[in-house]
Design a protein around this motif. Structure first.
Motif, mmCIF file in Angstrom:
data_model
loop_
_atom_site.group_PDB
_atom_site.id
_atom_site.type_symbol
_atom_site.label_atom_id
_atom_site.label_comp_id
_atom_site.label_asym_id
_atom_site.label_seq_id
_atom_site.Cartn_x
_atom_site.Cartn_y
_atom_site.Cartn_z
ATOM 1 N N VAL A 198 0.763 -1.116 0.078
ATOM 2 C CA VAL A 198 -0.103 -0.084 -0.087
ATOM 3 C C VAL A 198 1.377 1.434 0.020
ATOM 4 O O VAL A 198 1.363 1.608 0.485
ATOM 5 C CB VAL A 198 -1.213 0.027 1.381
ATOM 6 N N SER B 285 -5.818 2.196 -4.423
ATOM 7 C CA SER B 285 -5.337 1.106 -4.106
ATOM 8 C C SER B 285 -5.300 -0.115 -5.246
ATOM 9 O O SER B 285 -6.121 -0.178 -6.090
ATOM 10 C CB SER B 285 -6.812 0.487 -3.183
ATOM 11 N N THR C 161 -7.907 -3.457 -4.033
ATOM 12 C CA THR C 161 -9.724 -2.654 -4.173
ATOM 13 C C THR C 161 -10.331 -4.026 -3.966
ATOM 14 O O THR C 161 -9.916 -5.157 -5.442
ATOM 15 C CB THR C 161 -10.120 -1.873 -4.686
#
Length: 304
Positions: free
Chosen positions: A8, A15, A18
């Protein structure tokens, strides 16, 4: 030497992992989410290049339910071009990538169903690296697994399962010493049996060891890596969070502790993954330390 962080990037607005609830699964949703995750992964890699961070652990969630039987969407063919383009970028920028399958991957479980689900997850994550045309220096990082009240039996089951894996997965797998169950010495026993490299975790070694000094432990682990097949040794770096339970990772890089750790390398080349809560922020500070010590080139960076 390369510095990296896992999964991350908190400086970006996207992101790469997801997902959605299993109950709302649809092929259309899978396709949309994978496309967005891959686009975000590209942004993360570009950020890393701009900031001199050349090691990155890709998250396991690029493909939602990637190893689940419900996912019958042909994502390896639909996104073959996108994965290949990512691989081309990684090679062009001389990056290194890895993945760390989730804790449910337990190759030494006495439950055959858990073992089969674990292998399916490794197949999924290995397929992503294959689609990117990564060589065998791009690794899948796992633990030996559970103890189940029998250390000898647990190690023997891991070895037996490993020997049954396809060669393409064997070449990607590395095992990490952990902080409670399987020490560096346990991992060395597994390596001696099947040749699997050991991804050394300095903090776990501080929590669980047999008295090996840090410098000696680093060299024992490094000797398990074949220079061409496996590449430079990968390792995880962290430290104890003050005032928290033993084994709690620090929330930010303590530069004095990091500098002290570097003194144990004695010229050993390693690629260091920072398992630290503030991720790229600490990674950028670590790169500053390495440049100051002339352990990496003082190249220019630019904001993304």
């Amino acid at each position: 030497m390369k510095i990296g962080y896992p999964c991350v990037n908190e400086s970006l607005t996207c992101s790469a992992s997801t997902t959605f609830r299993l109950a709302s699964y649809s092929a259309e949703r899978v396709e949309t989410v994978i496309a967005n995750n891959l686009a975000c992964l590209q942004r993360i890699l570009e950020y890393n290049v701009a900031h001199g961070l050349h090691f990155f652990r890709i998250g396991s969630g690029i493909v939602p339910f990637g190893s689940h039987p419900i996912n019958t969407f042909p994502w390896p063919t639909r996104f073959a071009a996108e994965f290949r383009a990512l691989g081309d970028y990684i090679r062009a920028e001389k990056l290194r990538v890895s993945l760390h399958p989730d804790q449910f991957v337990v190759l030494n479980s006495p439950n055959p169903d858990i073992v089969q689900r674990s292998i399916a997850e490794l197949e999924y994550q290995g397929t992503m690296l294959d689609l990117m045309e990564m060589d065998s220096t791009a690794k899948l990082q796992i633990h030996v697994g559970g103890l189940y009240g029998d250390r000898e039996g647990a190690i023997a089951r891991f070895i037996a399962t490993y020997r049954e894996l396809p060669e393409r997965l064997q070449q990607r797998l590395v095992i990490e010493n952990d902080d409670r169950l399987f020490s560096l010495q346990d991992c060395l026993r597994v390596h001696e049996a099947v040749g699997i490299p050991i991804l050394f975790d300095n903090f776990h070694h501080e929590c669980l060891n047999h008295g090996e000094p840090m410098a000696d432990a680093l060299r024992l682990a490094a000797a398990t890596w074949h220079p061409t097949r496996d590449g430079v040794m990968m390792m995880d770096y962290s430290a104890q969070q003050p005032g928290e339970r033993k084994g709690k990772h620090t929330s930010t890089l303590e530069e004095a502790l990091f500098r002290e750790f570097l003194t144990h390398l004695h010229g050993l080349d390693v690629d260091i993954m920072l398992e630290i809560k503030d991720k790229e922020a600490s990674a950028c500070r670590a790169i500053g330390v390495l440049r100051e010590l002339q352990l990496v080139a003082a190249e220019a960076t630019s904001a993304v």
